[in-house]
Structure formats: C-alpha cells, structure tokens
Design a protein around this motif. Structure first.
Motif, PDB file in Angstrom:
ATOM      1  N   GLY A   1       0.828  -1.131   0.111  1.00 54.03           N
ATOM      2  CA  GLY A   1      -0.106  -0.084   0.176  1.00 54.03           C
ATOM      3  C   GLY A   1       0.794   1.187  -0.049  1.00 54.03           C
ATOM      4  N   ARG A   2       0.187   2.335  -0.391  1.00 52.17           N
ATOM      5  CA  ARG A   2       0.969   3.584  -0.575  1.00 52.17           C
ATOM      6  C   ARG A   2       1.202   3.902   1.048  1.00 52.17           C
ATOM      7  N   SER A   3       1.986   4.910   1.099  1.00 52.44           N
ATOM      8  CA  SER A   3       2.530   5.256   2.529  1.00 52.44           C
ATOM      9  C   SER A   3       1.359   6.160   3.024  1.00 52.44           C
ATOM     10  N   ASN A   4       0.852   5.819   4.471  1.00 50.94           N
ATOM     11  CA  ASN A   4      -0.054   6.565   5.051  1.00 50.94           C
ATOM     12  C   ASN A   4      -1.299   6.187   4.903  1.00 50.94           C
ATOM     13  N   VAL A   5      -1.423   4.914   4.249  1.00 54.18           N
ATOM     14  CA  VAL A   5      -2.860   4.342   4.054  1.00 54.18           C
ATOM     15  C   VAL A   5      -3.492   3.674   5.251  1.00 54.18           C
ATOM     16  N   GLY A   6      -2.533   3.424   6.272  1.00 54.19           N
ATOM     17  CA  GLY A   6      -2.834   3.208   7.498  1.00 54.19           C
ATOM     18  C   GLY A   6      -2.603   1.217   7.526  1.00 54.19           C
ATOM     19  N   LYS A   7      -1.287   0.828   6.825  1.00 55.26           N
ATOM     20  CA  LYS A   7      -0.837  -0.279   6.885  1.00 55.26           C
ATOM     21  C   LYS A   7      -0.262  -0.730   8.062  1.00 55.26           C
ATOM     22  N   SER A   8       0.146  -0.034   8.952  1.00 54.35           N
ATOM     23  CA  SER A   8       0.959  -0.461  10.221  1.00 54.35           C
ATOM     24  C   SER A   8      -0.271  -0.364  11.142  1.00 54.35           C
ATOM     25  N   THR A   9      -1.496   0.220  11.122  1.00 48.75           N
ATOM     26  CA  THR A   9      -2.452   0.434  11.924  1.00 48.75           C
ATOM     27  C   THR A   9      -3.213  -0.903  11.756  1.00 48.75           C
ATOM     28  N   LEU A  10      -3.416  -1.321  10.385  1.00 53.17           N
ATOM     29  CA  LEU A  10      -4.108  -2.611  10.061  1.00 53.17           C
ATOM     30  C   LEU A  10      -3.465  -3.680  10.634  1.00 53.17           C
TER      31      LEU A  10
ATOM     32  N   VAL B   1       4.233  -2.637  14.386  1.00 53.34           N
ATOM     33  CA  VAL B   1       5.432  -3.055  13.847  1.00 53.34           C
ATOM     34  C   VAL B   1       5.931  -1.747  13.532  1.00 53.34           C
ATOM     35  N   ARG B   2       6.851  -1.785  12.582  1.00 55.38           N
ATOM     36  CA  ARG B   2       7.540  -0.464  11.965  1.00 55.38           C
ATOM     37  C   ARG B   2       7.728   0.481  12.872  1.00 55.38           C
ATOM     38  N   LYS B   3       8.813   0.737  13.488  1.00 57.71           N
ATOM     39  CA  LYS B   3       9.307   1.766  14.503  1.00 57.71           C
ATOM     40  C   LYS B   3      10.125   2.365  13.648  1.00 57.71           C
ATOM     41  N   GLY B   4      10.196   3.684  13.892  1.00 50.51           N
ATOM     42  CA  GLY B   4      10.872   4.975  13.276  1.00 50.51           C
ATOM     43  C   GLY B   4      10.849   4.666  11.837  1.00 50.51           C
ATOM     44  N   LYS B   5       9.562   4.881  11.441  1.00 51.77           N
ATOM     45  CA  LYS B   5       9.404   4.670   9.652  1.00 51.77           C
ATOM     46  C   LYS B   5       9.950   5.815   8.919  1.00 51.77           C
ATOM     47  N   ARG B   6      10.410   6.799   9.517  1.00 53.16           N
ATOM     48  CA  ARG B   6      11.240   7.429   8.753  1.00 53.16           C
ATOM     49  C   ARG B   6      12.147   6.882   7.828  1.00 53.16           C
TER      50      ARG B   6
ATOM     51  N   ALA C   1     -10.252  -1.366   1.646  1.00 57.31           N
ATOM     52  CA  ALA C   1     -10.236   0.042   1.488  1.00 57.31           C
ATOM     53  C   ALA C   1     -10.464   0.581   2.995  1.00 57.31           C
ATOM     54  N   ASN C   2      -9.287   1.165   3.480  1.00 58.90           N
ATOM     55  CA  ASN C   2      -9.313   1.600   4.652  1.00 58.90           C
ATOM     56  C   ASN C   2      -9.850   3.025   5.063  1.00 58.90           C
ATOM     57  N   LYS C   3      -9.875   3.511   6.308  1.00 55.85           N
ATOM     58  CA  LYS C   3     -10.532   4.688   6.654  1.00 55.85           C
ATOM     59  C   LYS C   3     -12.046   4.825   6.094  1.00 55.85           C
ATOM     60  N   ALA C   4     -12.609   3.786   6.094  1.00 55.39           N
ATOM     61  CA  ALA C   4     -14.055   3.947   5.739  1.00 55.39           C
ATOM     62  C   ALA C   4     -14.917   4.729   6.874  1.00 55.39           C
ATOM     63  N   ASP C   5     -14.104   4.806   7.981  1.00 54.42           N
ATOM     64  CA  ASP C   5     -15.127   5.555   9.090  1.00 54.42           C
ATOM     65  C   ASP C   5     -14.928   7.108   8.647  1.00 54.42           C
ATOM     66  N   LYS C   6     -14.140   7.390   7.790  1.00 50.24           N
ATOM     67  CA  LYS C   6     -14.090   9.080   7.271  1.00 50.24           C
ATOM     68  C   LYS C   6     -15.405   9.187   6.136  1.00 50.24           C
ATOM     69  N   LEU C   7     -16.039   8.495   5.905  1.00 49.12           N
ATOM     70  CA  LEU C   7     -16.989   8.505   4.880  1.00 49.12           C
ATOM     71  C   LEU C   7     -18.244   8.253   5.415  1.00 49.12           C
TER      72      LEU C   7
ATOM     73  N   ILE D   1     -12.761  -1.379   5.342  1.00 49.30           N
ATOM     74  CA  ILE D   1     -12.238  -1.622   6.851  1.00 49.30           C
ATOM     75  C   ILE D   1     -12.001  -0.276   7.359  1.00 49.30           C
ATOM     76  N   SER D   2     -11.909  -0.456   8.887  1.00 51.23           N
ATOM     77  CA  SER D   2     -11.464   0.885   9.576  1.00 51.23           C
ATOM     78  C   SER D   2     -10.394   0.305  10.478  1.00 51.23           C
ATOM     79  N   ALA D   3      -9.343   0.625  10.132  1.00 51.17           N
ATOM     80  CA  ALA D   3      -8.209  -0.151  11.066  1.00 51.17           C
ATOM     81  C   ALA D   3      -7.973   0.705  12.252  1.00 51.17           C
ATOM     82  N   LYS D   4      -8.382   1.694  12.247  1.00 48.74           N
ATOM     83  CA  LYS D   4      -8.353   2.690  13.541  1.00 48.74           C
ATOM     84  C   LYS D   4      -9.277   2.221  14.255  1.00 48.74           C
ATOM     85  N   ARG D   5     -10.500   1.957  14.133  1.00 46.52           N
ATOM     86  CA  ARG D   5     -11.410   1.633  15.001  1.00 46.52           C
ATOM     87  C   ARG D   5     -11.372  -0.077  15.343  1.00 46.52           C
TER      88      ARG D   5
HETATM   89  P1  GDP Z   1       1.256   3.483   7.111  1.00 47.80           P
HETATM   90  O1  GDP Z   1       2.081   4.514   6.741  1.00 47.80           O
HETATM   91  O2  GDP Z   1       0.378   3.047   5.835  1.00 47.80           O
HETATM   92  O3  GDP Z   1       1.642   2.374   8.013  1.00 47.80           O
HETATM   93  O4  GDP Z   1      -0.002   4.108   7.871  1.00 47.80           O
HETATM   94  P2  GDP Z   1      -0.284   4.476   9.337  1.00 47.80           P
HETATM   95  O5  GDP Z   1      -0.780   3.068   9.947  1.00 47.80           O
HETATM   96  O6  GDP Z   1       1.103   4.945  10.076  1.00 47.80           O
HETATM   97  O7  GDP Z   1      -1.394   5.563   9.478  1.00 47.80           O
HETATM   98  C1  GDP Z   1      -1.404   6.605   8.793  1.00 47.80           C
HETATM   99  C2  GDP Z   1      -2.370   7.456   9.489  1.00 47.80           C
HETATM  100  O8  GDP Z   1      -3.835   7.182   9.098  1.00 47.80           O
HETATM  101  C3  GDP Z   1      -2.132   7.787  10.909  1.00 47.80           C
HETATM  102  O9  GDP Z   1      -2.347   9.052  11.288  1.00 47.80           O
HETATM  103  C4  GDP Z   1      -3.285   6.885  11.502  1.00 47.80           C
HETATM  104  O10 GDP Z   1      -3.958   7.053  12.656  1.00 47.80           O
HETATM  105  C5  GDP Z   1      -4.317   7.206  10.123  1.00 47.80           C
HETATM  106  N1  GDP Z   1      -5.240   5.883  10.246  1.00 47.80           N
HETATM  107  C6  GDP Z   1      -4.945   4.555   9.988  1.00 47.80           C
HETATM  108  N2  GDP Z   1      -5.999   3.848   9.811  1.00 47.80           N
HETATM  109  C7  GDP Z   1      -7.304   4.662   9.981  1.00 47.80           C
HETATM  110  C8  GDP Z   1      -8.607   4.350   9.704  1.00 47.80           C
HETATM  111  O11 GDP Z   1      -9.034   3.228   9.734  1.00 47.80           O
HETATM  112  N3  GDP Z   1      -9.361   5.649   9.910  1.00 47.80           N
HETATM  113  C9  GDP Z   1      -8.835   6.840  10.027  1.00 47.80           C
HETATM  114  N4  GDP Z   1      -9.497   7.925  10.158  1.00 47.80           N
HETATM  115  N5  GDP Z   1      -7.469   7.029  10.038  1.00 47.80           N
HETATM  116  C10 GDP Z   1      -6.615   6.019   9.990  1.00 47.80           C
END
Ligand code: GDP
Length: 187
Positions: free
Chosen positions: A8-17, A26-31, A129-135, A158-162
């Motif tokens: 997945g693209r950066s920031n899509v929430g892969k680590s959260t998933l 996972v992924r500490k210090g992901k800079r 399809a993550n961040k479904a909670d935003k819609l 999905i909503s990984a965050k939730r």
């Molecule tokens: P990665 O770069 O793909 O590993 O992304 P991260 O897991 O670090 O998440 C990037 C950002 O998206 C963080 O600010 C997360 O809190 C946010 N995020 C991840 N999953 C979700 C989700 O399901 N919903 C929302 N609203 N934000 C999310």
C-alpha cells in the motif's frame, strides 16, 4: 513458509491494520532511512509481511520512492510461489482524488498499476479499503463502487483505526483455508 503480503501507498494505515489484525506494533521509526526491509510476523502457518509503503510522500526523494517501488516489485516476483494472498491497502477517502489527479496528467495511477501487477503475479488478491470511517454510508458505497471499477478486484471496506476489520479477517481466513494454510490473528 507461505506468505501473506500487505502492500500500500505510504500513510494508508498499513501499520494500523497490522496492529488491528495481529495485535502487534510494527515499523518503528518509519522515517525512511537507507535500508528498505519489510516487517514480518509469524501468524500460524503463514508469515505476514508488511511491505514498505510505496508512492511519493513528503520528505522523501523521488529516487527513494523509486527504490521502494523496485524493492516491492522484486520482492513479489522473487516470492511469487510462496505468496498465498496479497492484500493491497488503499485509503478509500482519498482514492478517487488521487486516481483522478494522475489520470488528468495522462499517467497511470500507481495504485492501479500495483493492483494489476499483484493480480498478474499472485494467486489471490484482495483490496482493503481503509479509513471507511471517514465517509458516511452513502459516500462509502459510491467510493467502493469506484474502486471496484478501477481496480477490478475484490474490495473490502475496513477501519483499521477502529479495529473494524472483521470482514477482512474472515475473507483472509477463507482464502487461506482454500489454500490449505492456517492463520492465527490476535485474540
Ligand atoms: P502506514 O504509513 O500505511 O503504515 O499508515 P499508519 O498506520 O501509520 O497510519 C497513517 C495515518 O492514518 C495515522 O495518522 C493513522 O492514525 C491514520 N489511520 C490509520 N487507519 C485509519 C482508519 O481506519 N481511519 C482513520 N480515520 N485514520 C486511520
């Protein structure tokens, strides 16, 4: 060992998933540094592999993002026989905007390219399809329809965050069972 890979693209929430599914951080210090290496975790009979996030992002050179992309392509090609399922994670709240931006420049969107590549090489592909909670409900249905049409692959919201990943988990289990591989998630 059989592999379950996450791309997945950066920031899509892969680590959260990954945390939501496996209960680990996972992924500490992901800079981005100089080494590109996937994080992996044993989950039953399968190794879950979190590939580095691809695509351009702030603070990263174009050259580095190209290296990441090459790494992913080679990793997938070299491990094609072991990969039982590839999960491509997208941010459904921004997918359309990004696709349209690339298409307006006459370029092929990187997510579409990656998805086609995964489908060519891997036995099974699912788009999460993550961040479904935003819609809201209606927007989500519309955006899922758009993603399905563009990616021509099974797309699961999905909503990984939730921690809302139940449907994805059961599809992963189904596909792996069909492939004769058992998986254990967090309990
Ligand atoms: P990665 O770069 O793909 O590993 O992304 P991260 O897991 O670090 O998440 C990037 C950002 O998206 C963080 O600010 C997360 O809190 C946010 N995020 C991840 N999953 C979700 C989700 O399901 N919903 C929302 N609203 N934000 C999310």
């Amino acid at each position: 060992m059989k592999l379950l890979v996450f791309a997945g693209r950066s920031n899509v929430g892969k680590s959260t998933l990954f945390s939501a599914l496996f209960g680990v951080r996972v992924r500490k210090g992901k800079r981005p540094g100089t080494t590109i290496k996937p994080n992996q975790l044993r989950a039953g009979d399968v190794l879950a592999v979190d590939l580095p996030g691809y695509g351009y992002m702030k603070g990263v050179s174009w050259e580095y993002s190209e290296r990441v992309r090459d790494f992913i392509v080679h990793y997938i090609e070299n491990n094609a026989n072991s990969i039982v399922l590839a999960i491509q994670v997208i941010d459904i709240s921004s997918f359309r905007e990004i696709v349209e931006r690339w298409e307006s420049r006459g370029e092929k969107p990187i997510d579409i390219e990656m998805c086609e590549f995964l489908n060519e090489v891997c036995r099974n592909v699912i788009v999460a399809a993550n961040k479904a909670d935003k819609l809201d409900r209606k927007e989500l249905e519309r955006e899922l329809g758009y993603a399905r049409e563009k990616l021509r692959t099974e797309v699961i919201p999905i909503s990984a965050k939730r921690g809302d990943v139940k449907r994805l988990k059961s599809r992963i289990t189904e596909v792996l069972t069909k492939e004769g591989v058992s998986i254990s998630f967090r309990h």
